[in-house]
Design a protein around this motif. Structure first.
Motif, PDB file in Angstrom:
ATOM      1  N   GLU A 280      -8.699   8.589  -3.166  1.00 28.17           N
ATOM      2  CA  GLU A 280      -8.787   7.102  -3.056  1.00 28.17           C
ATOM      3  C   GLU A 280     -10.300   6.647  -3.559  1.00 28.17           C
ATOM      4  O   GLU A 280     -10.889   6.841  -4.198  1.00 28.17           O
ATOM      5  CB  GLU A 280      -8.596   6.061  -2.126  1.00 28.17           C
TER       6      GLU A 280
ATOM      7  N   GLN B  90      -3.720  14.282  -5.314  1.00 30.86           N
ATOM      8  CA  GLN B  90      -2.541  13.089  -5.603  1.00 30.86           C
ATOM      9  C   GLN B  90      -4.225  12.009  -5.203  1.00 30.86           C
ATOM     10  O   GLN B  90      -5.038  11.973  -4.469  1.00 30.86           O
ATOM     11  CB  GLN B  90      -2.594  13.238  -4.024  1.00 30.86           C
TER      12      GLN B  90
ATOM     13  N   THR C 134      -7.251   1.630  -6.670  1.00 24.51           N
ATOM     14  CA  THR C 134      -7.082   0.196  -5.796  1.00 24.51           C
ATOM     15  C   THR C 134      -8.373  -0.348  -6.311  1.00 24.51           C
ATOM     16  O   THR C 134      -9.138  -0.506  -6.655  1.00 24.51           O
ATOM     17  CB  THR C 134      -7.777   0.524  -4.010  1.00 24.51           C
TER      18      THR C 134
ATOM     19  N   ASN D 138      -1.753   1.295 -12.653  1.00 25.56           N
ATOM     20  CA  ASN D 138      -0.490   1.506 -11.792  1.00 25.56           C
ATOM     21  C   ASN D 138       0.702   0.622 -11.501  1.00 25.56           C
ATOM     22  O   ASN D 138       2.232   0.554 -11.707  1.00 25.56           O
ATOM     23  CB  ASN D 138      -0.772   0.452  -9.854  1.00 25.56           C
TER      24      ASN D 138
ATOM     25  N   THR E 254      -4.573   7.975  -5.759  1.00 22.45           N
ATOM     26  CA  THR E 254      -4.550   6.141  -5.788  1.00 22.45           C
ATOM     27  C   THR E 254      -5.326   5.599  -5.987  1.00 22.45           C
ATOM     28  O   THR E 254      -6.808   5.437  -6.069  1.00 22.45           O
ATOM     29  CB  THR E 254      -3.832   5.833  -4.226  1.00 22.45           C
TER      30      THR E 254
END
Length: 155
Positions: free
Chosen positions: A79, A119, A123, A92, A121
């Motif tokens: 993350e 993997q 934010t 994104n 993400t």
């Protein structure tokens, strides 16, 4: 995955900044392990560029570090947190990257992020929630400023 078949999980805080836009710029990252302990932190002076370039360079650096971790330990889940809302929305797919310099970095970032061992993400967080990476950017810029002052005094 490591030898036990467990995917390694990390939290990463990144930041980029410039003093002036464009101006002297730096990027930074702080990687935390699953327990919240600092695993790695790094800052990098980028020279004279824009704040947006510095933010994207921070993301690129984090993805390079995560790629290294994946090569050593197997699959990585991360993350990533950044205080640049624009960059997060661009990454994104909510906004297009229009600047030619940013398109180059964006292409590198997309290639790194497409690694099947990663993997990730990305934010958005507020600056108050990104203090460690922000601190490293400012320390790097202060260090460069002091180096320039020292070299001017020696002449």
């Amino acid at each position: 995955m490591n030898s036990w078949g467990i995917k390694m999980k990390y939290k990463v805080h990144i930041d980029g900044g410039s003093r002036g836009n464009p101006g002297p710029a730096a990027s930074a990252m702080v990687i935390y392990d699953e327990k919240g302990e600092v695993l790695y932190e790094k800052s990098k002076y980028l020279g004279f560029t824009t704040n947006n370039v510095a933010e994207w360079e921070a993301l690129k650096g984090a993805l390079m570090a995560l790629t290294f971790l994946a090569q050593r330990h197997g699959k990585v889940e991360a993350e990533i947190y950044a205080d640049s809302e624009l960059m997060v929305k661009q990454f994104n797919g909510l906004y297009k990257v229009r600047d030619e310099k940013l398109k180059e970095i964006y292409a590198e970032v997309r290639k790194l992020a497409s690694n099947p061992a990663l993997q990730v993400t990305l934010t958005h967080v507020y600056r108050k929630d990104n203090k460690a990476a922000d601190r490293l950017v400012n320390l790097e810029l202060d260090k460069q400023k002091n180096l320039n002052i020292d070299s001017e005094n020696k002449e």
